[in-house]
Design an enzyme around this catalytic site. Structure first.
Site, PDB file in Angstrom:
ATOM      1  N   GLU A   1       1.284   3.053 -12.677  1.00 20.31           N
ATOM      2  CA  GLU A   1      -0.139   3.349 -12.544  1.00 20.31           C
ATOM      3  C   GLU A   1      -0.521   4.645 -13.282  1.00 20.31           C
ATOM      4  OE1 GLU A   1      -0.040   3.271  -8.140  1.00 20.31           O
ATOM      5  OE2 GLU A   1      -0.801   5.309  -8.189  1.00 20.31           O
TER       6      GLU A   1
ATOM      7  N   ILE B   1       0.847  -1.202   0.000  1.00 20.11           N
ATOM      8  CA  ILE B   1       0.000   0.000   0.000  1.00 20.11           C
ATOM      9  C   ILE B   1       0.883   1.253   0.000  1.00 20.11           C
ATOM     10  CG2 ILE B   1      -2.043  -1.027   1.088  1.00 20.11           C
ATOM     11  CD1 ILE B   1      -1.093   0.251   3.761  1.00 20.11           C
TER      12      ILE B   1
ATOM     13  N   HIS C   1      -5.254   2.205  -6.087  1.00 19.43           N
ATOM     14  CA  HIS C   1      -4.652   3.221  -5.209  1.00 19.43           C
ATOM     15  C   HIS C   1      -5.734   3.934  -4.378  1.00 19.43           C
ATOM     16  CE1 HIS C   1      -0.856   5.916  -4.792  1.00 19.43           C
ATOM     17  NE2 HIS C   1      -1.585   5.970  -3.699  1.00 19.43           N
TER      18      HIS C   1
ATOM     19  N   ARG D   1       4.174   2.373  -2.506  1.00 21.36           N
ATOM     20  CA  ARG D   1       4.371   2.833  -3.883  1.00 21.36           C
ATOM     21  C   ARG D   1       4.793   1.639  -4.732  1.00 21.36           C
ATOM     22  NH1 ARG D   1       1.819   6.560  -2.513  1.00 21.36           N
ATOM     23  NH2 ARG D   1       2.322   8.778  -2.576  1.00 21.36           N
TER      24      ARG D   1
END
Ligand code: 8YV
Length: 344
Positions: free
Chosen positions: A270, A239, A288, A241
């Site tokens: 992403e 959670i 995210h 990067r």
């Protein structure tokens, strides 16, 4: 002639009622829709701005600020700030702020939710059911891994890591952690967490959660060699990067049974997610959203707005933003650009 108001750029649509507070002091230029900016577009927006509110998608470094002589403050909506080149901002005398604390508990909640979904195959089971494959109940289908009684490894024992450790105690988990610096004994006691070296954490964890800040120094920290040190029955949750994980190596470990499952909220490229990860059934993928509760996202925007107002020398905390990343810039006296962060 009246002095014209200073200009502030808000890079994404956030919460209009909160962003509206900036209008009391500044001329606000906002985005009506979610935007994916090129570097040149970011530079063009910064060129005419005195301050900016940005999110993790806007990368701001030396090139973007080189041509922004008016810029004095950037308020990042997020606790992570690897989108900002802090040495370049320091050199330019630009104050940067982030949004710690307000998102700690929400993000820790989500880390735990993703861990449970991963270990207990919740999204995989739902997909299977929705696909119409549940024709007969079977005793041995969708067998997962227990949380209770297992060892949770936390890589990065900052505020969010500690929040996850506190939750783990309620699940009867043994908690180990690794961090750049060992945390205070009082925090270790409160979190029931024991410090170990990186390799021991990899080898001992039944579940490993990544919560450390990203920097080039930890790029692909979880690579093929690190994955090989983990238990084949282990799960991995990220959670923090995406750049912390070598994603092709992870996909290979998952497909070859060298790791049981992974839960990913963040990705190196992403919003693009690698096809080899999308193809795997034993990965829980979320876009995210670890801090995405309404209250927390509002709290993040509110803190960013207050920070920007203060960093630009206005409001009740003029010159004293609550959560500066580079407070040294605020402290510097003398020189025109560097002092304008303090109230004019
Ligand atoms: C945010 C995050 O949603 O705070 C962080 O570092 O990754 C998320 O909570 C994101 O940064 C929004 O800009």
């Amino acid at each position: 002639m009246a002095e014209s108001r200073r200009r502030v750029w808000v890079s994404q649509p956030l919460f209009d009622d909160i962003i509206g507070r900036l209008g009391e002091y500044f001329d606000v230029r906002g985005a009506a829709e979610v935007q994916a900016y090129t570097a040149a577009q970011i530079a063009a927006h910064l060129r005419g701005s005195d301050g900016a509110v940005v999110t993790l998608n806007e990368r701001i470094g030396a090139a973007e600020i080189a041509d922004a002589p008016r810029l004095k403050a950037i308020a990042n909506v997020g606790v992570g700030y690897n989108n900002l080149d802090i040495p370049a901002l320091d050199a330019a005398g630009i104050v940067a702020t982030n949004t710690p604390d307000v998102l700690t508990e929400t993000t820790a909640d989500f880390g735990f939710a993703l861990l449970m979904a991963t270990a207990r195959r919740i999204t995989e089971a739902e997909r299977w059911l929705r696909d119409g494959q549940w024709r007969q109940w079977s005793f041995s289908s969708m067998l997962g891994v227990d949380l209770h009684g297992s060892t949770l490894g936390i890589l990065g024992m900052g505020r969010i890591g500690q929040g996850i450790a506190r939750r783990a105690a309620g699940f009867g988990m043994r908690v180990l952690y690794h961090n750049r610096h060992r945390v205070d004994a009082a925090i270790e006691r409160e979190c029931h967490a024991g410090y170990v070296d990186f390799d021991t954490l990899l080898a001992s964890s039944d579940h490993l959660v990544l919560v450390l800040p990203y920097s080039p120094a930890v790029h692909h920290l979880i690579d093929a060699a690190a994955l090989a040190k983990m238990k084949p029955t282990a799960t991995l949750v990220n959670i923090a990067r995406g750049g912390l994980i070598d994603e092709p190596a992870l996909a290979q470990a998952l497909s070859r049974g060298h790791l049981a499952a992974a839960g990913l909220d963040v990705y190196e490229g992403e919003p693009d997610v690698r096809p080899e990860l999308l193809a795997l059934r034993n990965v829980v993928l979320t876009p995210h959203i670890a801090s995405a509760s309404l209250d927390t996202r509002r709290g993040m925007v509110s803190l960013a707005v207050d920070n920007l107002i203060a960093a630009l020398g206005e409001g009740p905390d003029a010159g004293r933003p609550a959560t500066p990343i580079n407070p040294g810039v605020l402290a510097i006296a003398g020189g025109d650009r560097k002092t304008t962060a303090i109230k004019r």
